[in-house]
Each structure stands twice: as structure tokens, then as C-alpha cells.
Write a protein that holds these residues in place. Sequence first.
Motif, mmCIF file in Angstrom:
data_model
loop_
_atom_site.group_PDB
_atom_site.id
_atom_site.type_symbol
_atom_site.label_atom_id
_atom_site.label_comp_id
_atom_site.label_asym_id
_atom_site.label_seq_id
_atom_site.Cartn_x
_atom_site.Cartn_y
_atom_site.Cartn_z
ATOM 1 N N ILE A 348 0.789 48.129 -62.327
ATOM 2 C CA ILE A 348 0.474 49.411 -61.414
ATOM 3 C C ILE A 348 1.522 50.348 -61.972
ATOM 4 N N ALA A 349 2.941 50.003 -61.703
ATOM 5 C CA ALA A 349 3.890 50.809 -61.974
ATOM 6 C C ALA A 349 3.682 51.125 -63.440
ATOM 7 N N PHE A 350 3.619 50.419 -64.373
ATOM 8 C CA PHE A 350 3.338 50.567 -65.803
ATOM 9 C C PHE A 350 2.442 51.755 -65.965
ATOM 10 N N LEU A 351 0.968 51.561 -65.513
ATOM 11 C CA LEU A 351 0.086 52.402 -65.605
ATOM 12 C C LEU A 351 0.513 53.640 -65.122
ATOM 13 N N LYS A 352 0.940 54.065 -63.888
ATOM 14 C CA LYS A 352 1.412 55.095 -63.467
ATOM 15 C C LYS A 352 2.645 55.911 -64.266
ATOM 16 N N ARG A 353 3.545 55.039 -64.904
ATOM 17 C CA ARG A 353 4.406 55.558 -65.721
ATOM 18 C C ARG A 353 3.599 56.212 -67.010
ATOM 19 N N MET A 354 2.977 55.532 -67.647
ATOM 20 C CA MET A 354 2.328 55.910 -68.564
ATOM 21 C C MET A 354 1.660 57.181 -68.582
ATOM 22 N N ASN A 355 0.642 57.177 -67.582
ATOM 23 C CA ASN A 355 0.036 58.535 -67.170
ATOM 24 C C ASN A 355 0.950 59.710 -66.969
ATOM 25 N N GLU A 356 2.077 59.408 -66.145
ATOM 26 C CA GLU A 356 2.949 60.335 -66.177
ATOM 27 C C GLU A 356 3.725 61.105 -67.255
ATOM 28 N N VAL A 357 4.031 60.211 -68.004
ATOM 29 C CA VAL A 357 4.707 60.617 -69.580
ATOM 30 C C VAL A 357 3.762 61.311 -70.378
ATOM 31 N N ILE A 358 2.395 61.024 -70.209
ATOM 32 C CA ILE A 358 1.543 61.471 -70.986
ATOM 33 C C ILE A 358 1.146 63.033 -70.505
ATOM 34 N N GLY A 359 1.202 63.116 -69.070
ATOM 35 C CA GLY A 359 0.696 64.349 -68.563
ATOM 36 C C GLY A 359 1.982 65.417 -68.627
ATOM 37 N N ALA A 360 3.224 64.654 -68.798
ATOM 38 C CA ALA A 360 4.126 65.660 -69.027
ATOM 39 C C ALA A 360 4.603 66.039 -70.496
ATOM 40 N N GLU A 361 4.167 65.099 -71.402
ATOM 41 C CA GLU A 361 4.581 65.491 -72.794
ATOM 42 C C GLU A 361 3.374 65.786 -73.612
ATOM 43 N N LEU A 376 -8.569 51.642 -55.376
ATOM 44 C CA LEU A 376 -8.533 53.179 -54.920
ATOM 45 C C LEU A 376 -7.720 53.973 -55.966
ATOM 46 N N GLY A 377 -8.339 55.096 -56.134
ATOM 47 C CA GLY A 377 -7.357 56.088 -56.747
ATOM 48 C C GLY A 377 -7.142 55.911 -58.221
ATOM 49 N N VAL A 378 -7.889 55.395 -58.890
ATOM 50 C CA VAL A 378 -7.636 55.162 -60.333
ATOM 51 C C VAL A 378 -7.573 56.654 -60.916
ATOM 52 N N SER A 379 -8.503 57.300 -60.683
ATOM 53 C CA SER A 379 -8.519 58.660 -61.485
ATOM 54 C C SER A 379 -7.651 59.808 -60.555
ATOM 55 N N ARG A 380 -6.788 59.314 -59.600
ATOM 56 C CA ARG A 380 -6.263 60.292 -58.853
ATOM 57 C C ARG A 380 -4.659 60.579 -59.286
ATOM 58 N N PRO A 381 -3.937 61.777 -59.150
ATOM 59 C CA PRO A 381 -2.573 61.799 -59.547
ATOM 60 C C PRO A 381 -1.815 60.675 -58.948
ATOM 61 N N THR A 382 -0.750 60.474 -59.607
ATOM 62 C CA THR A 382 0.200 59.643 -59.147
ATOM 63 C C THR A 382 0.907 60.289 -57.688
ATOM 64 N N ALA A 384 -0.338 61.471 -55.427
ATOM 65 C CA ALA A 384 -1.297 61.627 -54.513
ATOM 66 C C ALA A 384 -1.688 60.061 -54.211
ATOM 67 N N GLY A 385 -1.002 59.193 -54.750
ATOM 68 C CA GLY A 385 -0.959 57.668 -54.586
ATOM 69 C C GLY A 385 -1.696 56.977 -55.478
ATOM 70 N N GLY A 386 -2.397 57.492 -56.585
ATOM 71 C CA GLY A 386 -3.360 57.049 -57.524
ATOM 72 C C GLY A 386 -2.565 56.708 -58.687
ATOM 73 N N LEU A 387 -3.501 56.163 -59.623
ATOM 74 C CA LEU A 387 -3.044 55.597 -61.064
ATOM 75 C C LEU A 387 -2.727 56.739 -61.941
ATOM 76 N N GLY A 388 -3.142 58.029 -61.882
ATOM 77 C CA GLY A 388 -2.832 58.925 -62.576
ATOM 78 C C GLY A 388 -3.723 59.009 -63.998
ATOM 79 N N PHE A 389 -4.955 58.367 -63.921
ATOM 80 C CA PHE A 389 -5.990 58.364 -65.103
ATOM 81 C C PHE A 389 -6.808 59.875 -64.847
ATOM 82 N N HIS A 390 -7.401 60.485 -66.060
ATOM 83 C CA HIS A 390 -8.284 61.260 -65.787
ATOM 84 C C HIS A 390 -9.566 60.938 -65.329
ATOM 85 N N TYR A 391 -10.099 59.903 -65.794
ATOM 86 C CA TYR A 391 -11.600 59.488 -65.658
ATOM 87 C C TYR A 391 -11.340 57.828 -65.399
ATOM 88 N N LYS A 392 -12.139 57.418 -64.856
ATOM 89 C CA LYS A 392 -12.595 56.166 -64.800
ATOM 90 C C LYS A 392 -14.325 55.717 -65.057
#
Length: 639
Positions: A348-361, A376-382, A384-392
Motif C-alpha cells: 500500500i505504501a509503495f502504490l501511494k509513493r508511486m502515484n505521488e511521484v507520478i503526480g509530482a513529476e 476503499l479509496g483506490v482512486s482517491r488522493p493520498t 485524503a487517505g486513498g491510494l492515489g490512482f486516477h481510476y479503478k
Amino acid sequence: MTPPASSPAQNDFLVSETDLWLLAEGTHLRPYEVLGAHAFTHAGVAGTRFAVWAPNARRVSVVGDFNRWDGSAHPMRARPSAGLWEAFVPGVGPGALYKYALEDPNGQLLPLKADPYGLAAQLRPETASQVATLPALVPASAARQAANAVDAPVSIYEVHLASWRRKPEQGNRWLDWEELAAELIPYAVDMGFTHLELLPVSEHPFDGSWGYQPIGLYAPTSRFGDAAGFTRFVAKAHAQGLGVLLDWVPAHFPSDAHGLARFDGTALYEHADPREGFHQDWNTLIYNFGRTEVRNFLVGNALYWLERHGVDGLRVDAVASMLYRDYSRKDGEWVPNRHGGRENLEAIAFLKRMNEVIGAERPEATTVAEESTSFLGVSRPTFAGGLGFHYKWNMGWMNDTLRYFGREPVHRRHHHHELTFSMVYAYSEQFVLPFSHDEVVHGKGSLLTRMPGDRWQQFANLRALYGYMWAHPGKKLLFMGCEFGQAREWNHEASLDWHLLGDSLHAGVQTLVRDLNRVLRHHPALHAQDSEPAGFEWIEADDSQHSVFAFVRHGREDGQTMLVVCNLTPVVRRDWRLGVPRPGRWHERLNTDSVHYGGSNAGTPWGVAGTEPIPSHGRTHSVLLTLPPLSTVFLEWAP
């Protein structure tokens, strides 16, 4: 004594201390720029710098066609602070084949290993890595960012490149990157799709894995030509306004001896305990997401495809298997997390990190999770407690919809909820509606053959299904061949059955999909509020007796309104009164029963219905419609 070129003096390191620090810390965003094989000039001599992470190896050498695969020719020097080994080999350039020869901690020689960061690889069954030039950075694009936006029309054509089209007159060979660019891209553009989604193009040893068991995560597969050919393919897609998404597999990897398995003689990339590190379903190994260098390897790989090849986004495979430690395991076959729970906190931490890096870079890029649980929260921002994906992927919608459409129409009245239930949770995530390759393999047949009735009814059901799909909130994804109603199950070893387009019913389905994409693009009511409750309004959700569904899609601006009516029985329903949200004229924009698509051409006379001040369905005004059999009809409001 002067040290050889492959062993620079102690004060003449090839990898900088800064890079070592970032790699050890796990914060090097682009580890592929340091590790692997790269053009390098040392002491005025041109050659290639090799660097590999193998902290537990006793000895490492780079071997290749430039030294007759002799492990004593170019020993690598250890950089213990980061567990790296490095070497410079003069005169070696792009195209050279190489591997790493490693001794495990006990001094035992391991099978030769391909480079985890190799940018190119040999065609299977050969297994060597190949020195290649690092692709140039692809600049960010405002046009691509707009095309990937959550309020944009998104219709994805999912493709397995090796079986989309072949050359039977040339031994049934695959198309290469140039041929794919010349044939696949114009076809997808003509069909109105906005994006291609490619089954994994990372190098993989077994054709039958379809790319979902990759070994060369940084190497575009050599099946279709060199790595530079893939970069050109993506650029040509963008030049024609077509986005490119990649299926990406960070969940697991195969245990082939030349790959990552026990890379330095220890469980380096995987867990040592098979209860954590072995996938029983796929006979593969699971990445150790808790290890800094492994997370860095994977996050860097995600950014590599986006920055260096310019792809628009990543569809992450098998996310459900990553989220839960007990995925597909019985009691006693898994290890709880540090809190005693079943969630894989490290993944879970890895997926959040991956989405955060992509979002920033790479903020214009999109990420999509193939996730089949109620996490819960697969496509919600990290934040906001989500995984940070754009879509599920909306697997629930897919399963319910295919189950409903697979029923004989006479029985559908008893299963009405299978189509209405999706709207209960439609806005819990940002969804993609997928009819993917998974639905046309393993004995499931094709979408067409899963439809009930005689041949005409099967095609009518399929057309109604596609109309319903394109009208439903959510982005669209359709696997290749489904757009013309391929009759047989998908076979990865053969081309699609393009000859079927000589049949008017198959050609009609293709024309329908093309027109559905056109309507989707041109009418904001069908896409602008895909992820917002204000974009949808039920008119008729409860008429189970007649298997009729009616709803309205709304755009953001006043007047962007599309009425959708589904009649999912083989009965024409005349003088059907339906309440509408506003008075005016409702113009038919698409009818899946049109003769142009192979239908019976039933419908409301002249394709226009004017409202009357007669209350119905809780609205003050209504229209009289003729509902064609087994159909979906789109009607646009005009004042």
C-alpha cells in the motif's frame, strides 16, 4: 601498477556518492540513469559503464559478446555503502550483448543474470540484455494532459500487439513497430478511440503469459523491433491524437534463472518466506515492497515509461493481489502484517509513493488500478487517505452487466437489479468500465457468443450492451476484436478474424462502435461529469416487468442533456410514455437497432419526440417513444 579500465582507481568512481546516497535511501527518482548499462567516457575513452545492485554477492563480473562471456575479463568493483557493483568497459557500445556473472555469499557461481535495469533484451528464447541508448526525455504536453483529464471523453482500445494482426503470407509473423504504427494507429483513430492500452510490452520470456510475467521491466520487448521503435510508435500515436497506456506489472515476476529470482544468491527482490514471496495462482515471485531498493526499482520504472517513452499512463495489473497478504491463500498460508491484519502495508505504501511521484513529476499522466475488491479509496488522493490512482476498473459493473446480458430476455425481469445496482456505488471511485481480454479467454467464449438467442438476437443484444456501456457513467475500455463482434475466443497465437467484416452483422457492430465513440466525443453530457453524481439522473429504474431502463446524462453546461432508453426484450414497445426532465424536442442521436448496424430499424418516427405537458415518472412533461427490440437509444434535448 595502472588499474585496468574496468577497475578505476579508488578515487575515480563511476557512480557518484550522491547517487549512492539516494539509491540507498530509496529516493532516487530515476535510478535507471545510474544502474544498468550506459554510454560513458572514462579517461578520454568511450565505452559503457555498467552498474548493478547485488549487495550479498561475493564477486560480480560483466560478461558479454565483447569478452567471449569470460567472467574473469571484466570484474566489477564493489561500492558497499549501497550494495552496488560497477565497471567500465572501453569500446563497448549500443547493440552489445551482456549479462552479469555473480558468486553468491558462499562463493558458488550463479546462473548468468540479465540486467534488471537493461534497456533492451534479446528475443526469446535468448536471454541476454543489450546495451542501448537511453531514450531522450519526452517533454510534457498540454494537449495530452487535456486528453487524459477526468472530464475528457476517454474510450480505450485494449490491444495484444502480437495477435492484433499478423502476416500469414510471411509465416504468420508479428507486425513490427513501424507496421503497427502504419496500421494499428490509423485504425484506432478511424474507430474513434481516444487511447490505446497495450498488454505489457516489458520484455517477457513466455508468449503465453501475454506479457504479465515480465523479466526485463525496463526493456520494451524485442518481439516487434528495437526499443527505439517503441518510442517512435508512441510519438506517432500522439501525432494523430491517440494516447498510449501500458499495462504494468509490479505485483510479481517469474522465477526464470536469468531473472530477478535470488539475484545475488539471496532473496533480494522477493521475500524469503514463500508465504509472503510466492504467488500460488501464477507460480511467480512477489516483490518485497518493504525493501527500499525494490520500491525504488519499481517507482523508477513507472516514471521511466512516462518520461522516456512518453506514454500517457499505466494500468497497474493485479492490484488486489498486492493489497492483501491473504490473497488467494488459506489459513496458515500467509503472514499477518505488523498489526496482525491482512492488509499488505508495504505494498500500500509503495502504490501511494508511486502515484505521488507520478503526480509530482508527470502530472499529465494517468494511473489505473485493476482492483477487484471493495478496498476503499483506490482512486482517491493520498492526502485524503486513498491510494492515489486516477481510476479503478469497475469489475463489479462488468460482472453484473455480462451476467444480465447473458440471460434469456424472458428471465431478465427477475434480475433487473443487476443493471441498476452499479449506480449505488458509481461515485465511490472514478471508474473505467472494462470489457477486457480477461472476458474472452479461458473458456468464456467471446462477448458475442455469451449473448442469448438466435444469431440476429445475439448481435442485437451485443449492440444494446455496447450502447448501454457507452451511456453509463465511467470511461470505456474494449478489447480488440470485440469492436466487430469476433465470434471465437481470443487466441494469442493467431490474428483477429478480420475476414468477418465481410459479414454485414459484424460490420454493423464495428460501425456502431465507431459511432458510439463519435457520440461520446461530441456530447459532453456523456463524459464531462462521469465521476460526479450531478451527471446522472434515473428516469425509469424499476420497470422490471418490461426490462426497460431510462436515464439522463448531464454535462456541466445548461442544455447538455442526453436521454438514454434501453429496451432489453425482443419486443417493440410502441407509444411508450416516458417522463423527461425538461420540455422541448428530443432528437434521436443513436439507435443500436438502426439498419446501418444490422438492426430492424424500429424507432420513434422521424427520430424526434416532442414533449407534452402530461406528467409521467415524476416529471411534468413527457414524450411518446417507440422502443426498438433489444436496443439502446440516445436522444438529445433541444429547446
